[in-house]
Design an enzyme around this catalytic site. Structure first.
Site, mmCIF file in Angstrom:
data_model
loop_
_atom_site.group_PDB
_atom_site.id
_atom_site.type_symbol
_atom_site.label_atom_id
_atom_site.label_comp_id
_atom_site.label_asym_id
_atom_site.label_seq_id
_atom_site.Cartn_x
_atom_site.Cartn_y
_atom_site.Cartn_z
ATOM 1 C CG MET A 196 -1.815 -1.229 1.321
ATOM 2 S SD MET A 196 -3.025 -1.332 -0.014
ATOM 3 C CE MET A 196 -4.158 -0.019 0.475
ATOM 4 C CB VAL B 82 -5.475 6.056 -7.262
ATOM 5 C CG1 VAL B 82 -4.638 6.145 -8.535
ATOM 6 C CG2 VAL B 82 -6.890 5.579 -7.573
ATOM 7 C CG ASP B 83 -2.042 3.104 -10.050
ATOM 8 O OD1 ASP B 83 -3.156 3.253 -10.572
ATOM 9 O OD2 ASP B 83 -1.013 3.665 -10.479
ATOM 10 C CB SER B 84 -1.174 0.452 -3.914
ATOM 11 O OG SER B 84 -1.362 1.660 -3.209
ATOM 12 C CB CYS C 248 13.280 0.856 -6.319
ATOM 13 S SG CYS C 248 12.096 1.022 -4.962
ATOM 14 N N GLY D 154 0.435 -2.347 -7.128
ATOM 15 C CA GLY D 154 -0.357 -1.607 -8.103
ATOM 16 C C GLY D 154 0.346 -1.399 -9.424
ATOM 17 C CB CYS E 167 11.326 5.376 -6.839
ATOM 18 S SG CYS E 167 13.072 4.914 -6.756
#
Length: 376
Positions: A15, A19-21, A104, A128, A200
């Site tokens: 998480m 929004v994707d996760s 990563c 996600g 990232c």
């Protein structure tokens, strides 16, 4: 620290507070999958005030609460520094342009996160990412996402069979607009949250200022490939091949009033080479060489084969011929000239929608690069 228990959670969802996760967790939950969330802190607060980690953490907690799932927290910032950031700095110091998102994924999200999920008693992780996994004939293939504009298989090419066997990508068959609509319909607090951009761990901050904290920059000459000095650069580390922004070159006597682009870097002499024209011949190459390649299936399809490749994210497929050396390194020849192929970036190979694997680019046959090597 954790809220609730992982007992009974077969899948742990990474998480991120985006929004994707959030929708990845929502889809698994609706499919009846027993899940829990896990928020990873990968970058320690550096005092700049630019770190969004706390905001993202709050959003991840809010989404987990809305979905009624427990959430766990892990601090991987130490592992990130050693496994990703030190390599990132070393590559820039050597004049290359690294891709830390690839590292990563390999070192943090599909290594330490996967280990943490197993330690919590879960069998799978989910993220996600926009990608797909196909399980067939006892093996696992990494496939592009249905939404090609969001496909992230390029950043996932370092994954292997064991990781893919334990990974789920619930968004692989969705397009982004549908993901946002699902989040809105479910009342998720991240439905309208802006997508994160940039590297990232750096996020949306001044990259030059950030890198300058770790790599002391020296000003130096900007030259044309013919040797004309046309300006001064603030540090060669800050630039990459094909870059136009940040050069601050005004009108130059004897040259057309056309945009200038970075076409080469000589770190040893602290010289940045620039030329005019987005398709400058100094940016063109037909062949490249790489470090030892990683293969999703565990081995290459052959010692010599044809496929398609990307030398940067979101690039169109380019036909090429691949030759695998005895030491695992690659020589790749393209069917047509490629623009701004950059050492340090990732070459990723495809057979249709299937990602075969990839490697870090070490050199190209670009004319200026070859000339600088010969004069070193």
């Amino acid at each position: 620290m954790s809220t609730g228990s992982a007992h009974g959670a077969r899948t742990i969802v990474g998480m991120s507070g985006g929004v994707d996760s959030s929708v990845a967790a929502l889809r698994l939950l609706r499919d009846g999958e027993p899940i829990a969330g896990l928020f990873m802190q990968n970058w320690a607060d550096d005092g700049s005030g630019d770190c969004r980690s706390e905001d993202d953490r709050r959003d991840a907690v809010a989404v987990s609460g809305r979905l009624g799932i427990p959430i766990h927290f892990r601090d991987f910032s130490g592992e990130y520094w050693k496994g990703v950031f030190e390599h990132f700095l070393a590559e820039y110091a050597a004049g290359r342009t690294p891709n830390p998102d690839v590292l990563c994924n390999r070192e943090i999200k599909f290594k330490h996160f996967l280990d943490a999920a197993h330690a919590l008693g879960s069998d799978f992780i989910a993220t996600g990412h926009y990608a797909r996994v196909e399980h067939a004939d006892g093996g696992h293939r990494l496939l592009r996402a249905v939404d090609r504009s969001k496909d992230q298989s390029y950043f996932l090419h370092q994954l292997g069979q064991a990781q893919l066997a334990a990974t789920r990508f619930p968004l692989g068959d969705l397009i982004k607009t549908d993901v946002r609509q699902m989040a809105r319909d479910a009342g998720l607090p991240t439905a309208a949250k802006k997508d994160s951009t940039g590297i990232c761990f750096i996020g949306e901050r001044d990259f030059r200022e950030f890198l300058g904290r770790y790599l002391p920059a020296r000003t130096g000459e900007m030259r044309t490939p013919a040797g004309h000095v046309i300006g001064e650069h603030p540090g060669v580390f800050f630039f990459t091949l094909g870059q136009r922004e940040g050069l601050n070159i005004g009108g130059v006597r004897g040259f057309e009033p056309a945009p200038w682009y970075v076409v080469g870097k000589d770190v040893a002499r602290n010289v940045l080479y620039v030329d005019q024209g987005i398709d400058s011949p100094w940016l063109q190459s037909r062949a490249l060489w790489t470090e030892a390649a990683h293969w999703v299936a565990g081995s290459p399809p052959a010692r010599r084969f044809t496929c398609t490749a990307q030398t940067r994210y979101r690039q169109a497929d380019e036909a090429c011929q691949v030759e695998v050396g005895d030491d695992g390194t690659l020589k790749v020849e393209f069917s047509r000239s490629q623009r701004a192929v950059t050492p340090g970036q990732s070459l990723v190979l495809y057979d249709g929608d299937a990602c075969l694997g990839g490697a870090v680019i070490t050199a190209t046959d670009a004319a200026l690069e070859q000339r600088l090597k010969a004069s070193a």
